[in-house]
Design a protein around this motif. Sequence first.
Motif, mmCIF file in Angstrom:
data_model
loop_
_atom_site.group_PDB
_atom_site.id
_atom_site.type_symbol
_atom_site.label_atom_id
_atom_site.label_comp_id
_atom_site.label_asym_id
_atom_site.label_seq_id
_atom_site.Cartn_x
_atom_site.Cartn_y
_atom_site.Cartn_z
ATOM 1 N N ALA A 102 0.837 -1.208 0.000
ATOM 2 C CA ALA A 102 0.000 0.000 0.000
ATOM 3 C C ALA A 102 0.872 1.258 0.000
ATOM 4 N N VAL A 103 2.015 1.215 0.674
ATOM 5 C CA VAL A 103 2.964 2.334 0.625
ATOM 6 C C VAL A 103 3.431 2.538 -0.811
ATOM 7 N N GLY A 104 3.798 1.447 -1.486
ATOM 8 C CA GLY A 104 4.250 1.539 -2.874
ATOM 9 C C GLY A 104 3.206 2.134 -3.787
ATOM 10 N N VAL A 105 1.957 1.712 -3.624
ATOM 11 C CA VAL A 105 0.867 2.264 -4.437
ATOM 12 C C VAL A 105 0.717 3.751 -4.174
ATOM 13 N N SER A 106 0.756 4.144 -2.915
ATOM 14 C CA SER A 106 0.615 5.550 -2.561
ATOM 15 C C SER A 106 1.744 6.390 -3.152
ATOM 16 N N VAL A 107 2.961 5.886 -3.093
ATOM 17 C CA VAL A 107 4.097 6.619 -3.655
ATOM 18 C C VAL A 107 3.935 6.760 -5.165
ATOM 19 N N LEU A 108 3.474 5.716 -5.827
ATOM 20 C CA LEU A 108 3.249 5.792 -7.273
ATOM 21 C C LEU A 108 2.161 6.799 -7.625
ATOM 22 N N ILE A 109 1.127 6.874 -6.808
ATOM 23 C CA ILE A 109 0.010 7.770 -7.103
ATOM 24 C C ILE A 109 0.347 9.224 -6.826
ATOM 25 N N CYS A 110 0.989 9.497 -5.682
ATOM 26 C CA CYS A 110 1.173 10.904 -5.312
ATOM 27 C C CYS A 110 2.562 11.257 -4.811
ATOM 28 N N GLY A 111 3.461 10.277 -4.693
ATOM 29 C CA GLY A 111 4.801 10.572 -4.226
ATOM 30 C C GLY A 111 4.943 10.623 -2.717
ATOM 31 N N HIS A 112 3.903 10.267 -1.996
ATOM 32 C CA HIS A 112 3.941 10.280 -0.524
ATOM 33 C C HIS A 112 3.492 8.922 -0.010
ATOM 34 N N HIS A 113 4.136 8.419 1.041
ATOM 35 C CA HIS A 113 3.870 7.059 1.530
ATOM 36 C C HIS A 113 2.505 6.874 2.183
ATOM 37 N N GLY A 114 1.872 7.939 2.654
ATOM 38 C CA GLY A 114 0.633 7.761 3.395
ATOM 39 C C GLY A 114 -0.634 8.269 2.741
ATOM 40 N N SER A 115 -0.532 9.250 1.860
ATOM 41 C CA SER A 115 -1.730 9.926 1.357
ATOM 42 C C SER A 115 -2.729 9.013 0.647
ATOM 43 N N TRP A 116 -2.250 8.024 -0.075
ATOM 44 C CA TRP A 116 -3.139 7.099 -0.782
ATOM 45 C C TRP A 116 -2.968 5.667 -0.290
#
Length: 165
Positions: A102-116
């Motif tokens: 989920a961290v990886g997905v969030s980083v791919l989506i917005c560049g931040h580990h928690g936002s998505w």
Amino acid sequence: MSGWQRARRVVNYVNLSTPLGLLVARLGRARVTKGPGGLLLAHGYRIPFPVAGAFTLGNVVLTRRSEDEGYLTGPLLRHEARHATQYAFCLGVLMLPLYFAAVGVSVLICGHHGSWNLFEWLADLDEGGYRRRSPWWVRRTVIPSRRRDRIVRSYEAYFPDTGDH
């Protein structure tokens, strides 16, 4: 302590996530005390990973801060308690690879580990102190300004803070 909190405590011991949390607290030389709702609060954690104000393993909430600071209270503690519940539902230590995915997905989506990160969303981003970031394609896509403004307004309805933070 409610019946659900007792059940969560037992499930997290059986699924080995709380024993893992206690081991990590011991390795990090943290001082463990009983907290509300069956949680164990580990203050003074000394290992530099992960980079977070607090993190949870099973029913153990770890922080680098001292107990005197009163850091693990209120909204943040509620956020971490939700993570303890997630460990119970995700069969304990099996939550860790799911969380890192989920961290990886969030980083791919917005560049931040928690936002998505789904786990952070379910634990309440705001109570965990996370900023909501819009997806990179909304911030960086070059589109006519009138259409862009309409898209950004629609995202702002869901994500009030859409700035690059």
